[in-house]
Write a protein that holds these residues in place. Structure first.
Motif, PDB file in Angstrom:
ATOM      1  N   ALA A  32      -7.292  -1.473 -10.462  1.00 15.65           N
ATOM      2  CA  ALA A  32      -7.960  -0.268  -9.975  1.00 15.65           C
ATOM      3  C   ALA A  32      -8.075   0.779 -11.081  1.00 15.65           C
ATOM      4  O   ALA A  32      -8.861   1.716 -10.978  1.00 15.65           O
ATOM      5  CB  ALA A  32      -7.209   0.317  -8.778  1.00 15.65           C
ATOM      6  N   PRO A 104      -2.136   0.983  -3.678  1.00 17.29           N
ATOM      7  CA  PRO A 104      -3.100   1.970  -3.211  1.00 17.29           C
ATOM      8  C   PRO A 104      -2.475   3.161  -2.487  1.00 17.29           C
ATOM      9  O   PRO A 104      -3.179   3.997  -1.934  1.00 17.29           O
ATOM     10  CB  PRO A 104      -3.978   1.158  -2.255  1.00 17.29           C
ATOM     11  N   TRP A 123      -9.711   0.066  -1.488  1.00 17.55           N
ATOM     12  CA  TRP A 123      -9.094  -0.988  -2.272  1.00 17.55           C
ATOM     13  C   TRP A 123      -9.388  -2.353  -1.659  1.00 17.55           C
ATOM     14  O   TRP A 123      -9.219  -2.567  -0.458  1.00 17.55           O
ATOM     15  CB  TRP A 123      -7.594  -0.776  -2.408  1.00 17.55           C
TER      16      TRP A 123
END
Length: 130
Positions: A32, A104, A123
């Protein structure tokens, strides 16, 4: 702390609404960070982070009293949007900043006395079935 470039769709975790939410273990959370060339650190991380990263202090605006603030960050790349630490879907270094390891999820202050757990609904590792 909600990082707007990391937590693209932050949502407050709700026991009833998110009861069926599952995390797919095979999906890396560190990917991410693709597109981030720096990331915030806490003081407690300096000892581990400085072994692999440059730590710089950036101006972070002023507090409520007008006092200038600074924020420590690790350098992940040299150009805007460049992350040299990711090699495909793999984090190439031993150390990863704490906020990235918790992704997340994150904690955020909602008032003077209360913090709340948030997560990034965007996510790809979230599922209702897996």
């Amino acid at each position: 702390m909600i990082h707007k470039d990391l937590h693209k769709k932050p949502a407050m975790l709700d026991r009833e609404r998110h009861r069926q939410l599952k995390l797919r273990e095979q999906d890396s959370t560190l990917t991410a960070s693709a597109g981030l060339n720096s990331f915030f650190l806490t003081g407690a991380e300096f000892g581990d982070a400085c072994k692999e990263f440059a730590i710089v202090f950036l101006r972070a605006g002023a507090d409520a009293q007008g006092q200038e603030q600074v924020a420590p960050v690790v350098v992940l790349g040299l150009s805007q949007g460049e992350n040299l630490v990711l090699e495909g879907d793999r984090w190439a270094y031993r150390y990863a900043p704490a906020v990235l390891r918790a992704y997340p999820f994150t904690m955020a202050r909602v008032d003077d006395k209360q913090f709340v757990m948030f997560f990034d609904e965007s996510w790809k590792g979230l599922s209702q079935t897996e």
